[in-house]
Design an enzyme around this catalytic site. Structure first.
Site, mmCIF file in Angstrom:
data_model
loop_
_atom_site.group_PDB
_atom_site.id
_atom_site.type_symbol
_atom_site.label_atom_id
_atom_site.label_comp_id
_atom_site.label_asym_id
_atom_site.label_seq_id
_atom_site.Cartn_x
_atom_site.Cartn_y
_atom_site.Cartn_z
ATOM 1 N N GLU A 224 36.952 26.460 47.546
ATOM 2 C CA GLU A 224 37.197 26.640 48.797
ATOM 3 C C GLU A 224 35.934 25.755 49.564
ATOM 4 O OE1 GLU A 224 39.822 28.723 46.977
ATOM 5 O OE2 GLU A 224 37.566 29.565 47.056
ATOM 6 N N GLU B 139 39.347 40.388 49.911
ATOM 7 C CA GLU B 139 40.281 39.531 50.391
ATOM 8 C C GLU B 139 41.416 40.579 51.202
ATOM 9 O OE1 GLU B 139 38.497 36.982 47.277
ATOM 10 O OE2 GLU B 139 38.868 39.261 47.534
ATOM 11 N N HIS C 249 63.059 55.221 54.498
ATOM 12 C CA HIS C 249 62.010 55.350 53.575
ATOM 13 C C HIS C 249 62.287 56.492 52.629
ATOM 14 C CE1 HIS C 249 57.362 56.537 53.098
ATOM 15 N NE2 HIS C 249 57.918 56.231 51.926
ATOM 16 N N GLY D 151 35.191 31.187 47.565
ATOM 17 C CA GLY D 151 34.792 30.962 46.258
ATOM 18 C C GLY D 151 34.333 29.372 46.430
ATOM 19 N N SER D 152 34.084 28.974 45.026
ATOM 20 C CA SER D 152 33.668 27.469 44.892
ATOM 21 C C SER D 152 34.939 26.715 45.142
ATOM 22 C CB SER D 152 33.432 27.225 43.208
ATOM 23 O OG SER D 152 34.265 27.635 42.412
ATOM 24 N N GLY E 71 53.494 49.990 55.277
ATOM 25 C CA GLY E 71 53.235 51.284 54.737
ATOM 26 C C GLY E 71 51.999 51.160 53.683
ATOM 27 N N HIS F 13 40.179 32.632 47.813
ATOM 28 C CA HIS F 13 39.807 32.115 46.483
ATOM 29 C C HIS F 13 40.878 32.156 45.419
ATOM 30 C CE1 HIS F 13 36.970 30.521 43.676
ATOM 31 N NE2 HIS F 13 36.597 32.064 43.024
#
Length: 526
Positions: free
Chosen positions: A28, A47, A280, A25-26, A400, A70
């Site tokens: 970065e 992402e 689990h 984004g801006s 998971g 970002h």
């Protein structure tokens, strides 16, 4: 004088961290400016897919990987995928752009408020430089923390810092190096050796960290040397032992009582490279069968500290394996085949049974193929039909969290291009990381994506029965056509309607990404 950006670029280049996964984004853009020609920027369209690709790349190469996110929004999008990277112990270095320093307190648009808190407790370390002069040191710390902890780290950098010119003290960062070694004491080795040698019926339980460390061949040697039956710890994210080996007993169930039942009769349970244990399903029972002693060897201090039972030794499992091989005499094996054949695959009244699909993969793909599996409702069928004998043959989402499979397969193929990669993905799972198809197409990554379409969240249906809630909504997902979705992203796609057609498609070499959709019979995880 050099800028903070130039020093950081050179530090990354010296450490071989020249592949960056990101969605910028801006905030970065100032970091990415003037990127040296030796760097490769791998663009992902979400992402979550970016972190999944980086996770796959890190697991394939065994090296830390830089991820460029970002600000707070992009970091938030990445958090689901980050959970898998945490439990696979992948050394990801997450960087995020921050607003200019004078705008942070006023919470200007795209300010990352309390940036160091955002990714906790997932990351092992999070930081934001106190001033521009501290940027190179902070980035180096993020890299070293990821390597030492074997856990992702997070660094937020105000974007006006990158153009700051820095003096000589910042340059010393370029020569930094940090090493990690965990050698057990002689007394610990002697005690463990005696316990294993004197046990009447010992058993070996291996975790994914064994494969991460490249110790699968040594683990096989140890099991054969001592004639030890081998279980894999529950919920494995990598396979640490060949699953058709005569000493392989299977993957332990992820419930306390069920796991204890499987280990009944053993007086010593030696766990190498695994937590104790990643449960689990809630299946009550004793942690250990009656009369059993458990010893855990792991280089993960956190896993050792949180274990509810047994004795833990925080050490390099490879050193312990070498000690046991050298100090205990070999036990006779008898004349038995080293590997056992697979069962005939089950069939179904309608569509292909997943076992038929997995048998077709086994019979058509090269022995060294890397499989990235994210089809939770078919895992019992997978282990019945897979025949995996080499290191780095199997990968699964370690926490998971869905969305790992498609992007991780792309990252693995980039990180280890000499090995073919097949992603076996359920139709429910595929939607979470579907944008990775664009990256595969854009960079020409040769991955075979096999989508198992049963129109259902199969594992969720199974859990509904387990929890006594079989009538909940949201378990059906009809009407998905991944061939059309894939073609929209630029990946050639076909449907295999029957077994001969599937085998024919799988036999064709993949010179780029391709997707094969297969309608399959609904099965349960067991």
């Amino acid at each position: 004088m050099p800028t903070a950006r130039r020093i950081v670029h050179e530090f990354l280049e010296r450490r071989g961290m020249t592949t960056i996964f990101g969605n910028p984004g801006s905030n970065e853009l100032p970091f990415l400016a003037e990127l040296p020609g030796s760097f490769k920027y791998v663009l992902g369209l979400h992402e979550g897919a970016v972190v999944g690709m980086a996770d796959g790349y890190a697991q394939a190469t065994g090296r830390p990987v830089l991820v460029n996110l970002h600000a707070a929004a992009g970091s938030g999008n990445a958090m689901g995928a980050l959970t898998n990277a945490v439990y696979s112990r992948s050394p990801l270095v997450l960087t995020a752009g921050q607003q200019v320093r004078q705008a942070i307190g006023a919470e200007a648009m795209l300010a990352n408020v309390e940036a160091t808190q955002l990714m906790r407790p997932l990351v092992g370390w999070a930081g934001e430089p106190a001033c521009a002069a501290d940027v190179p040191r902070s980035l180096a710390q993020a890299v070293f923390e990821a390597e030492l902890r074997r856990r992702p780290t997070y660094l937020s950098v105000p974007y006006d810092d990158w153009d700051a010119e820095l003096g000589g003290n910042a340059l010393v960062t370029l020569d930094r190096d940090v090493r990690r070694a965990l050698t057990p004491a002689e007394t610990d080795l002697a005690t463990l050796t005696a316990e294993v040698a004197e046990a009447a019926n010992p058993v070996l339980v291996l975790g994914g960290d064994i494969d991460t460390a490249g110790l699968l061949p040594r683990a096989v040697e140890l099991a054969e040397h001592l004639e030890l039956p081998v279980w894999v710890a529950p919920s494995p994210f990598r396979l640490p032992f060949p699953n058709r080996h005569r000493l392989f007993r299977g993957v332990l169930p992820a419930g306390i009582g069920a796991l204890s039942d499987r280990l009944a009769g053993h007086d010593l349970i030696l766990v190498l490279g695994a937590p104790v244990f990643r449960y689990h399903q809630h299946v009550p029972g004793p942690y250990l069968p009656e009369g059993a002693t458990l010893v855990q060897v792991t280089d993960d201090a956190e896993a050792a500290a949180r274990a509810p039972m047994g004795r833990s030794l925080v050490a390099d499992p490879g050193t312990v394996i070498d000690a046991l091989l050298g100090r205990i005499a070999a036990r006779p094996a008898g004349r038995r085949p080293r590997f056992v054949p697979n069962e005939e695959p089950a069939t179904a009244p309608k569509d292909l049974h997943p076992e038929q699909v997995f048998a077709a993969l086994r019979e058509t793909q090269a022995p060294g193929t890397t499989y990235v599996v994210e089809s939770t409702s078919t895992n019992a069928a997978w282990w019945r039909q897979a025949d995996l004998r080499e290191s780095s043959s199997y990968f699964f989402p370690a926490a998971g969290g869905l969305g790992f499979g498609l992007p991780a397969a792309v990252g693995m193929a980039m990180g280890r291009p000499e090995r073919p990669v097949v992603a076996v993905i359920g139709d429910g799972s595929a939607n979470y990381g579907i944008t990775a198809l664009w990256t595969a197409a854009h960079y020409g990554v040769p991955v075979t994506f096999v989508i198992l379409r049963n129109g259902s969240y199969g594992a969720l249906r199974w859990f509904g029965g387990l929890l006594g809630t079989p009538d909940v909504p949201g378990t059906d997902i009809p009407g998905l056509d991944f061939t059309r979705i894939a073609e929209g992203y630029g990946v050639p796609a076909t449907t295999a309607a029957d077994l001969p057609e599937l085998r024919a498609r799988l036999k064709r070499p993949a010179d780029g990404p391709r997707l094969i959709q297969v309608d399959t019979y609904l099965t349960t995880p067991e």
